[in-house]
Design an enzyme around this catalytic site. Structure first.
Site, PDB file in Angstrom:
ATOM      1  N   ARG A   1      24.558  50.385  32.612  1.00 44.22           N
ATOM      2  CA  ARG A   1      23.672  50.652  33.739  1.00 44.22           C
ATOM      3  C   ARG A   1      24.459  51.383  34.823  1.00 44.22           C
ATOM      4  O   ARG A   1      25.673  51.229  34.931  1.00 44.22           O
ATOM      5  CB  ARG A   1      23.106  49.340  34.278  1.00 44.22           C
ATOM      6  CG  ARG A   1      22.182  48.637  33.292  1.00 44.22           C
ATOM      7  CD  ARG A   1      21.797  47.230  33.753  1.00 44.22           C
ATOM      8  NE  ARG A   1      20.959  46.600  32.741  1.00 44.22           N
ATOM      9  CZ  ARG A   1      21.426  45.882  31.720  1.00 44.22           C
ATOM     10  NH1 ARG A   1      22.723  45.685  31.572  1.00 44.22           N
ATOM     11  NH2 ARG A   1      20.595  45.343  30.842  1.00 44.22           N
TER      12      ARG A   1
ATOM     13  N   LYS B   1      23.617  42.219  34.350  1.00 44.94           N
ATOM     14  CA  LYS B   1      22.248  41.751  34.593  1.00 44.94           C
ATOM     15  C   LYS B   1      22.015  40.363  33.992  1.00 44.94           C
ATOM     16  O   LYS B   1      21.375  39.517  34.599  1.00 44.94           O
ATOM     17  CB  LYS B   1      21.271  42.769  33.992  1.00 44.94           C
ATOM     18  CG  LYS B   1      19.818  42.464  34.224  1.00 44.94           C
ATOM     19  CD  LYS B   1      18.957  43.579  33.656  1.00 44.94           C
ATOM     20  CE  LYS B   1      17.493  43.306  33.869  1.00 44.94           C
ATOM     21  NZ  LYS B   1      16.660  44.395  33.308  1.00 44.94           N
TER      22      LYS B   1
ATOM     23  N   HIS C   1      19.563  55.689  34.480  1.00 47.72           N
ATOM     24  CA  HIS C   1      19.074  54.691  33.518  1.00 47.72           C
ATOM     25  C   HIS C   1      18.467  55.365  32.290  1.00 47.72           C
ATOM     26  O   HIS C   1      18.437  54.780  31.209  1.00 47.72           O
ATOM     27  CB  HIS C   1      18.045  53.776  34.183  1.00 47.72           C
ATOM     28  CG  HIS C   1      17.825  52.500  33.436  1.00 47.72           C
ATOM     29  ND1 HIS C   1      18.708  51.448  33.498  1.00 47.72           N
ATOM     30  CD2 HIS C   1      16.832  52.119  32.593  1.00 47.72           C
ATOM     31  CE1 HIS C   1      18.258  50.470  32.725  1.00 47.72           C
ATOM     32  NE2 HIS C   1      17.129  50.853  32.158  1.00 47.72           N
TER      33      HIS C   1
ATOM     34  N   ARG D   1      20.265  55.331  28.903  1.00 48.78           N
ATOM     35  CA  ARG D   1      20.143  54.154  28.036  1.00 48.78           C
ATOM     36  C   ARG D   1      18.956  54.308  27.085  1.00 48.78           C
ATOM     37  O   ARG D   1      19.072  54.069  25.887  1.00 48.78           O
ATOM     38  CB  ARG D   1      20.002  52.885  28.889  1.00 48.78           C
ATOM     39  CG  ARG D   1      21.273  52.542  29.636  1.00 48.78           C
ATOM     40  CD  ARG D   1      21.079  51.423  30.654  1.00 48.78           C
ATOM     41  NE  ARG D   1      20.585  50.183  30.115  1.00 48.78           N
ATOM     42  CZ  ARG D   1      21.333  49.237  29.533  1.00 48.78           C
ATOM     43  NH1 ARG D   1      22.631  49.428  29.396  1.00 48.78           N
ATOM     44  NH2 ARG D   1      20.795  48.119  29.120  1.00 48.78           N
TER      45      ARG D   1
ATOM     46  N   HIS E   1      21.540  43.763  25.645  1.00 49.76           N
ATOM     47  CA  HIS E   1      20.248  43.096  25.625  1.00 49.76           C
ATOM     48  C   HIS E   1      20.378  41.770  24.907  1.00 49.76           C
ATOM     49  O   HIS E   1      21.225  41.606  24.035  1.00 49.76           O
ATOM     50  CB  HIS E   1      19.192  43.956  24.913  1.00 49.76           C
ATOM     51  CG  HIS E   1      18.793  45.162  25.692  1.00 49.76           C
ATOM     52  ND1 HIS E   1      18.103  46.211  25.134  1.00 49.76           N
ATOM     53  CD2 HIS E   1      18.979  45.497  27.001  1.00 49.76           C
ATOM     54  CE1 HIS E   1      17.890  47.130  26.055  1.00 49.76           C
ATOM     55  NE2 HIS E   1      18.406  46.727  27.191  1.00 49.76           N
TER      56      HIS E   1
ATOM     57  N   TYR F   1      22.456  30.438  18.636  1.00 54.42           N
ATOM     58  CA  TYR F   1      23.559  30.361  17.691  1.00 54.42           C
ATOM     59  C   TYR F   1      24.336  31.657  17.527  1.00 54.42           C
ATOM     60  O   TYR F   1      25.375  31.664  16.894  1.00 54.42           O
ATOM     61  CB  TYR F   1      23.027  29.924  16.318  1.00 54.42           C
ATOM     62  CG  TYR F   1      22.480  28.528  16.349  1.00 54.42           C
ATOM     63  CD1 TYR F   1      23.327  27.432  16.391  1.00 54.42           C
ATOM     64  CD2 TYR F   1      21.112  28.300  16.381  1.00 54.42           C
ATOM     65  CE1 TYR F   1      22.836  26.148  16.452  1.00 54.42           C
ATOM     66  CE2 TYR F   1      20.598  27.022  16.429  1.00 54.42           C
ATOM     67  CZ  TYR F   1      21.465  25.947  16.465  1.00 54.42           C
ATOM     68  OH  TYR F   1      20.974  24.678  16.524  1.00 54.42           O
TER      69      TYR F   1
END
Length: 159
Positions: A7, A32, A94, A97, A121, A131
């Site tokens: 970012r 983030k 941005h 991305r 993400h 997990y």
């Protein structure tokens, strides 16, 4: 931004102390999702960093303000640069991305899980998130070098 998929704020706050060789560890407090994020750097990004280091004038920031060495570049520096390059209204920081995610999947055939990890993400599946401790660093390192080579190829083709 184009070579790392981070970012804009993560890039502008980048410190020399976070870079080691061909990787950049962004601390959780700057992310983030509040988790450390390791960014493998392709050789093209490493070359840019070497050039920035030579110009750094002792700043802790990789991309310091043009007015004060003890502050990062402004929040709008990338956007203004894109405007001056002729991309006003067509591209944002941005946007790199989204472009990388789309081209990475549709043109270069990168695995969706690698793309999502590189973009920092979260895993969509709640059980998987609990997990999953993988980072796919070797695969992401290879993917990012392929991506950087692709950018160079289309840059020279467009020139």
């Amino acid at each position: 931004l184009a070579y790392t998929w981070v970012r804009t704020n993560e890039l502008r706050m980048m410190l020399w102390s976070e870079v080691e060789g061909d990787q950049w560890l962004i601390p959780a407090g700057k992310m983030k999702r509040q988790k450390d994020h390791l960014v493998p750097l392709p050789k093209q990004a490493v070359a840019i960093l070497a050039e920035m280091k030579a110009r750094s004038s002792g700043s802790d920031y990789v991309f310091p303000s043009d007015r004060r060495n003890d502050r990062p570049m402004s929040e709008n520096a990338v956007l203004y640069l894109l405007h001056r390059m002729g991309f006003k209204g067509r591209m944002t920081g941005h946007g790199f991305r989204a472009t990388a995610r789309t081209i990475g999947a549709e043109v270069l055939g990168f695995r969706p899980d690698l793309l999502e990890h590189q973009l920092a993400h979260t895993v969509k599946n709640p059980l998987g998130r609990a997990y999953d401790r993988t980072s796919f660093l070797p695969e992401r390192r290879d993917m990012m070098q392929q991506w950087a080579d692709y950018l160079d190829k289309i840059k020279f083709r467009a020139a």
